[in-house]
Design a protein around this motif. Structure first.
Motif, mmCIF file in Angstrom:
data_model
loop_
_atom_site.group_PDB
_atom_site.id
_atom_site.type_symbol
_atom_site.label_atom_id
_atom_site.label_comp_id
_atom_site.label_asym_id
_atom_site.label_seq_id
_atom_site.Cartn_x
_atom_site.Cartn_y
_atom_site.Cartn_z
ATOM 1 N N HIS A 1 -26.939 6.477 -0.059
ATOM 2 C CA HIS A 1 -25.596 7.009 -0.286
ATOM 3 C C HIS A 1 -25.687 8.431 -0.819
ATOM 4 N N HIS A 2 -24.898 9.307 -0.228
ATOM 5 C CA HIS A 2 -24.814 10.729 -0.590
ATOM 6 C C HIS A 2 -23.347 11.112 -0.459
ATOM 7 N N MET A 3 -22.943 12.164 -1.070
ATOM 8 C CA MET A 3 -21.540 12.599 -0.990
ATOM 9 C C MET A 3 -21.071 12.696 0.456
ATOM 10 N N ARG A 4 -21.960 13.040 1.366
ATOM 11 C CA ARG A 4 -21.600 13.131 2.783
ATOM 12 C C ARG A 4 -21.080 11.804 3.330
ATOM 13 N N GLU A 5 -21.491 10.715 2.728
ATOM 14 C CA GLU A 5 -21.029 9.391 3.155
ATOM 15 C C GLU A 5 -19.522 9.247 2.943
ATOM 16 N N MET A 6 -19.008 9.935 1.934
ATOM 17 C CA MET A 6 -17.576 9.843 1.645
ATOM 18 C C MET A 6 -16.756 10.416 2.797
ATOM 19 N N GLY A 7 -17.239 11.489 3.418
ATOM 20 C CA GLY A 7 -16.552 12.069 4.564
ATOM 21 C C GLY A 7 -16.649 11.182 5.791
ATOM 22 N N ALA A 8 -17.817 10.560 5.953
ATOM 23 C CA ALA A 8 -18.038 9.698 7.112
ATOM 24 C C ALA A 8 -17.347 8.344 6.965
ATOM 25 N N HIS A 9 -17.139 7.907 5.724
ATOM 26 C CA HIS A 9 -16.552 6.587 5.454
ATOM 27 C C HIS A 9 -15.462 6.713 4.388
ATOM 28 N N PRO A 10 -14.298 7.257 4.743
ATOM 29 C CA PRO A 10 -13.242 7.473 3.746
ATOM 30 C C PRO A 10 -12.758 6.192 3.068
ATOM 31 N N GLU A 11 -13.014 5.048 3.672
ATOM 32 C CA GLU A 11 -12.605 3.786 3.043
ATOM 33 C C GLU A 11 -13.355 3.539 1.736
ATOM 34 N N GLN A 12 -14.439 4.272 1.495
ATOM 35 C CA GLN A 12 -15.195 4.111 0.255
ATOM 36 C C GLN A 12 -14.456 4.681 -0.956
ATOM 37 N N ALA A 13 -13.470 5.508 -0.721
ATOM 38 C CA ALA A 13 -12.756 6.157 -1.820
ATOM 39 C C ALA A 13 -12.210 5.135 -2.819
ATOM 40 N N GLN A 14 -11.702 4.033 -2.327
ATOM 41 C CA GLN A 14 -11.155 3.010 -3.233
ATOM 42 C C GLN A 14 -12.249 2.430 -4.124
ATOM 43 N N ARG A 15 -13.429 2.195 -3.541
ATOM 44 C CA ARG A 15 -14.549 1.685 -4.338
ATOM 45 C C ARG A 15 -14.889 2.658 -5.463
ATOM 46 N N TRP A 16 -14.940 3.954 -5.127
ATOM 47 C CA TRP A 16 -15.317 4.947 -6.126
ATOM 48 C C TRP A 16 -14.212 5.170 -7.137
ATOM 49 N N GLN A 17 -12.970 4.977 -6.742
ATOM 50 C CA GLN A 17 -11.857 5.128 -7.679
ATOM 51 C C GLN A 17 -12.017 4.166 -8.849
ATOM 52 N N GLN A 18 -12.494 2.958 -8.571
ATOM 53 C CA GLN A 18 -12.647 1.979 -9.647
ATOM 54 C C GLN A 18 -13.647 2.440 -10.705
ATOM 55 N N THR A 19 -14.580 3.336 -10.356
ATOM 56 C CA THR A 19 -15.543 3.821 -11.348
ATOM 57 C C THR A 19 -14.866 4.682 -12.405
ATOM 58 N N LEU A 20 -13.703 5.215 -12.083
ATOM 59 C CA LEU A 20 -12.965 6.041 -13.039
ATOM 60 C C LEU A 20 -12.032 5.210 -13.911
ATOM 61 N N ASP A 21 -11.803 3.974 -13.506
ATOM 62 C CA ASP A 21 -10.795 3.147 -14.154
ATOM 63 C C ASP A 21 -11.324 2.190 -15.214
ATOM 64 N N GLY A 22 -12.621 2.184 -15.475
ATOM 65 C CA GLY A 22 -13.147 1.270 -16.482
ATOM 66 C C GLY A 22 -14.430 0.617 -16.038
ATOM 67 N N PRO A 23 -14.727 -0.581 -16.558
ATOM 68 C CA PRO A 23 -15.966 -1.265 -16.200
ATOM 69 C C PRO A 23 -16.110 -1.365 -14.679
ATOM 70 N N THR A 24 -17.331 -1.158 -14.210
ATOM 71 C CA THR A 24 -17.553 -1.036 -12.779
ATOM 72 C C THR A 24 -18.575 -2.041 -12.273
ATOM 73 N N ASP A 25 -18.290 -2.627 -11.150
ATOM 74 C CA ASP A 25 -19.233 -3.484 -10.434
ATOM 75 C C ASP A 25 -20.049 -2.574 -9.517
ATOM 76 N N TRP A 26 -21.165 -2.047 -10.032
ATOM 77 C CA TRP A 26 -21.955 -1.084 -9.263
ATOM 78 C C TRP A 26 -22.532 -1.694 -7.998
ATOM 79 N N THR A 27 -22.825 -2.983 -8.023
ATOM 80 C CA THR A 27 -23.324 -3.640 -6.818
ATOM 81 C C THR A 27 -22.284 -3.553 -5.716
ATOM 82 N N GLY A 28 -21.017 -3.737 -6.070
ATOM 83 C CA GLY A 28 -19.940 -3.645 -5.092
ATOM 84 C C GLY A 28 -19.708 -2.223 -4.619
ATOM 85 N N VAL A 29 -19.752 -1.268 -5.542
ATOM 86 C CA VAL A 29 -19.519 0.126 -5.181
ATOM 87 C C VAL A 29 -20.588 0.611 -4.207
#
Length: 108
Positions: free
Chosen positions: A30-58
């Motif tokens: 995973h690299h920042m470039r993946e975010m452009g190629a897979h915009p659906e990941q944005a929701q996964r990464w948003q949860q990292t800003l909201d509190g405890p994170t399931d890193w395995t899921g992200v």
């Protein structure tokens, strides 16, 4: 399962590190470039800003991670992955102008 987290921030050779890890069989990485190629990941990464994170899921589907946003999350994902306590000291964010100038001035 995550095998490597590259803690380097952007502009520190992370694209080269991603390519090397994938060529050595540690992909996908995973690299920042993946975010452009897979915009659906944005929701996964948003949860990292909201509190405890399931890193395995992200990081689901990746064996390695470098660059932003994985390296920008501080100690927590790295320590969680390694199964160690989060240090009391601040996460070393050394990818800035002052740190670069200090490094260039230090004798080798």
């Amino acid at each position: 399962m995550m095998n490597v987290i590259g803690a380097g921030l952007p502009r520190t050779g992370t694209t080269s590190l991603k390519a090397a890890l994938e060529r050595l069989g540690f992909g996908p990485c995973h690299h920042m470039r993946e975010m452009g190629a897979h915009p659906e990941q944005a929701q996964r990464w948003q949860q990292t800003l909201d509190g405890p994170t399931d890193w395995t899921g992200v990081l689901r589907g990746y064996r390695t991670a470098v660059d932003w946003p994985s390296a920008g999350q501080g100690w927590e994902p790295l320590c969680d992955f390694l199964g160690v306590a989060v240090p009391d000291e601040a996460y070393p964010r050394l990818n800035d102008r002052q740190s670069a100038l200090t490094c260039l001035r230090e004798p080798r």
